[in-house]
Enzyme design. Structure first.
Site, PDB file in Angstrom:
ATOM      1  N   LYS A 111     -10.692  -4.054   2.069  1.00  0.00           N
ATOM      2  CA  LYS A 111     -10.137  -5.343   1.647  1.00  0.00           C
ATOM      3  C   LYS A 111     -10.857  -6.517   2.293  1.00  0.00           C
ATOM      4  O   LYS A 111     -10.841  -7.626   1.758  1.00  0.00           O
ATOM      5  CB  LYS A 111      -8.661  -5.418   2.022  1.00  0.00           C
ATOM      6  CG  LYS A 111      -7.832  -4.232   1.615  1.00  0.00           C
ATOM      7  CD  LYS A 111      -7.548  -4.239   0.158  1.00  0.00           C
ATOM      8  CE  LYS A 111      -6.696  -3.042  -0.220  1.00  0.00           C
ATOM      9  NZ  LYS A 111      -6.229  -3.103  -1.581  1.00  0.00           N
TER      10      LYS A 111
HETATM   11  C1  PLP Z   1      -7.362   2.409   2.446  1.00  0.00           C
HETATM   12  C2  PLP Z   1      -7.099   2.176   0.992  1.00  0.00           C
HETATM   13  N1  PLP Z   1      -7.676   2.998   0.103  1.00  0.00           N
HETATM   14  C3  PLP Z   1      -7.473   2.840  -1.218  1.00  0.00           C
HETATM   15  C4  PLP Z   1      -6.645   1.854  -1.711  1.00  0.00           C
HETATM   16  C5  PLP Z   1      -6.479   1.731  -3.188  1.00  0.00           C
HETATM   17  O1  PLP Z   1      -7.255   0.674  -3.703  1.00  0.00           O
HETATM   18  P1  PLP Z   1      -6.826  -0.051  -5.049  1.00  0.00           P
HETATM   19  O2  PLP Z   1      -5.457  -0.556  -4.827  1.00  0.00           O
HETATM   20  O3  PLP Z   1      -7.809  -1.140  -5.223  1.00  0.00           O
HETATM   21  O4  PLP Z   1      -6.870   0.974  -6.108  1.00  0.00           O
HETATM   22  C6  PLP Z   1      -6.010   0.985  -0.806  1.00  0.00           C
HETATM   23  C7  PLP Z   1      -5.127  -0.100  -1.239  1.00  0.00           C
HETATM   24  O5  PLP Z   1      -5.341  -0.801  -2.138  1.00  0.00           O
HETATM   25  C8  PLP Z   1      -6.270   1.130   0.566  1.00  0.00           C
HETATM   26  O6  PLP Z   1      -5.742   0.291   1.439  1.00  0.00           O
HETATM   27  N1  LIG Z   2      -3.265  -0.845  -1.106  1.00  0.00           N
HETATM   28  C1  LIG Z   2      -3.040  -2.223  -1.096  1.00  0.00           C
HETATM   29  C2  LIG Z   2      -2.007  -2.632  -2.102  1.00  0.00           C
HETATM   30  C3  LIG Z   2      -2.303  -3.980  -2.670  1.00  0.00           C
HETATM   31  O1  LIG Z   2      -3.452  -3.907  -3.439  1.00  0.00           O
HETATM   32  P1  LIG Z   2      -4.301  -5.153  -3.876  1.00  0.00           P
HETATM   33  O2  LIG Z   2      -5.702  -4.643  -3.936  1.00  0.00           O
HETATM   34  O3  LIG Z   2      -3.786  -5.594  -5.179  1.00  0.00           O
HETATM   35  O4  LIG Z   2      -4.157  -6.233  -2.853  1.00  0.00           O
HETATM   36  C4  LIG Z   2      -2.708  -2.654   0.323  1.00  0.00           C
HETATM   37  O5  LIG Z   2      -3.209  -2.038   1.232  1.00  0.00           O
HETATM   38  O6  LIG Z   2      -1.989  -3.589   0.532  1.00  0.00           O
END
Ligand code: PLP
Ligand SMILES: N[C@@H](CCOP(=O)(O)O)C(=O)O
Length: 453
Positions: A111
């Site tokens: 992120k």
């Molecule tokens: C460590 C981790 N892996 C995978 C995901 C999944 O990613 P996305 O929500 O973009 O599919 C998340 C949260 O979004 C996460 O925090």
């Molecule tokens: N897995 C995410 C959930 C939110 O997903 P986002 O990509 O829409 O911000 C988290 O860790 O908060």
């Protein structure tokens, strides 16, 4: 470049306004009006750029209302907090298997790639417009921490983060609640991430409240999040030898569908990636979608990969827009039905680019162990889900989405290793500051009302 809503009832906005707005007022998600195309010559010209330069070049197609030098400075600042010189290193595990490590940012999860940038974009907007901004997000663990660290101490900003109490890992909670910063408010709600995300969307739908508080979004409903995430796919793809470039499948631990959607959008911009594997944990709605064509919500089941404990994947709507021939009236129709029934079945859609796997909690420790024994690689529980169903006929690049030190209990139980990271160690002695708030739009609105800048 203008950005339009998937639901078609919002006037097109420029980049800065679409970023500031977050969720489109008609409830849809912003997308570029047209997807720019990268020719093979243009792609060749991008090879060899360092990460910030690549990011700036990519965003030139989208952030057309910010001058290039200003944008380049925002990008440069955003990636100085990454500790690996390559920002997103590609680690070889076998001839046909690499890991793209996305956890070298300040909060040790993928992120940070978008949220460091978004934090600096918000800071730029506050200064350029002479306004304050209130930022709202929902998290299952990582977005919250990354958003907070993207905005920590930035003047003119306040950040409000909703998270499901007791359902994020203890160190993820500490990353959010031990900052000591006075512009950060963490709201612990009862229920699941889906409950938090539903309340958040209700608040963004309240235009009077949103406009009054200049509320903006840090989740992947914000198009800047998805665009910034395209860049690491591009960076990885450009570093692959030619023979692997067209045979590569990115294997993506998936929850809210923002990460893999970013890769898929890049493919639709002319980057010839072979495909994507959507790797879920036991919350397998997206696995079921890509194997059966049915998108049907189930109960969220807490798992060892808590950040993927999601059923209603926000970015499904962006995918739907393309899958329904970019017809906003059909998107509106499907999303209305989905909201009422919790399900939607595609009569047909081209899912050839996508494969899918799922991974139960019973399997995660065994996968961590086998990856450790075979490759000497320590994978966090989310990344482990991406190793659940290896492919032999293609070149796989697994996205490592979080640092294993965020989940020491699972790692200790699986392989007897206690991964640590100094930034996390430092948090252990700090006091936790969190605010229990009901998971209702009214309660959250009242909380924000009393603290907004
Ligand atoms: C460590 C981790 N892996 C995978 C995901 C999944 O990613 P996305 O929500 O973009 O599919 C998340 C949260 O979004 C996460 O925090
Ligand atoms: N897995 C995410 C959930 C939110 O997903 P986002 O990509 O829409 O911000 C988290 O860790 O908060």
């Amino acid at each position: 470049m203008n950005f339009i809503s998937t639901r078609g009832d919002t006037p097109a906005l420029g980049f800065s306004d679409a970023v500031a707005t977050g969720l489109a007022p008609d409830g849809g998600l912003f997308l570029p009006e047209t997807l720019p195309q990268f020719s093979s010559d243009e792609l060749k010209a991008l090879a060899g750029l360092d990460y910030p330069a690549l990011c700036t070049a990519f965003f030139r197609r989208f952030a057309t209302d910010i001058d290039e030098a200003t944008f380049a400075a925002i990008v440069a600042k955003s990636y100085t907090s990454f500790t690996h010189p390559e920002i997103a290193p590609l680690v070889p595990l076998a001839d046909n298997l690499q890991v793209l490590e996305l956890f070298h940012g300040p909060t040790l999860a993928f992120k940070d790639f978008a949220l460091q940038l978004l934090g600096n974009l918000y800071e730029h907007q506050c200064a350029a417009r002479g306004q304050t901004i209130n930022v709202l997000g929902a998290t299952s663990g990582d977005t919250g921490a990354a958003a907070i660290h993207g905005l920590l101490g930035k003047p003119g900003t306040a950040i409000f983060i909703l998270y499901p109490d007791g359902r994020v890992a203890p160190l993820q909670e500490r990353q959010m609640t031990c900052t000591g910063a006075d512009n950060v408010y963490t709201m612990a709600i009862e229920g699941s991430f889906d409950d938090a995300q539903t309340a958040l969307k209700d608040i963004f739908a309240d235009q009077t409240f949103r406009l009054h508080h200049r509320l903006s979004a840090v989740n992947s409903i914000n198009l800047a999040r998805v665009l910034a995430q395209c860049v690491y796919y591009l960076s990885a793809w450009l570093r692959l030898p030619t023979a692997q470039q067209e045979n590569v499948e990115f294997v993506v631990p998936t929850g809210n569908f923002g990460n893999v959607l970013a890769g898929w959008m890049l493919q639709n911009m002319g980057v010839p990636i072979r495909g994507f594997k959507v790797a879920t944990n036991q919350n397998d709605i997206l696995y079921r979608l890509f194997t059966t064509g049915e998108y049907k919500v189930d109960q969220v089941a807490p798992s060892l990969a808590p950040s993927m404990d999601i059923q209603v994947a926000s970015n499904f709507e962006r995918f739907l827009y393309f899958a329904l021939g970019r017809d906003p009236s059909r998107v509106r129709e499907v999303m209305t039905t989905f909201k009422a029934t919790g399900e939607y079945r595609f009569e047909s859609f081209d899912r050839s680019t996508f494969s899918a796997s799922r991974c139960s909690d019973a399997e995660i420790p065994g996968i961590i162990k086998s990856v450790y024994e075979r490759f000497g690689y320590v994978a966090d529980p989310h990344t482990a889900c991406a190793f659940a169903a290896p492919d032999s006929d293609r070149h796989s690049v697994v996205l490592a989405t979080a640092h294993p030190a965020k989940f020491p209990d699972t790692l200790r139980a699986a392989i007897g290793v206690d991964p640590r990271h100094p930034s996390l160690e430092a948090l252990k002695s700090r006091p936790i500051v969190k605010h229990p708030v009901a998971a209702s739009a009214d309660a959250i609105r009242a909380f924000i009302e009393a603290r907004a800048v």
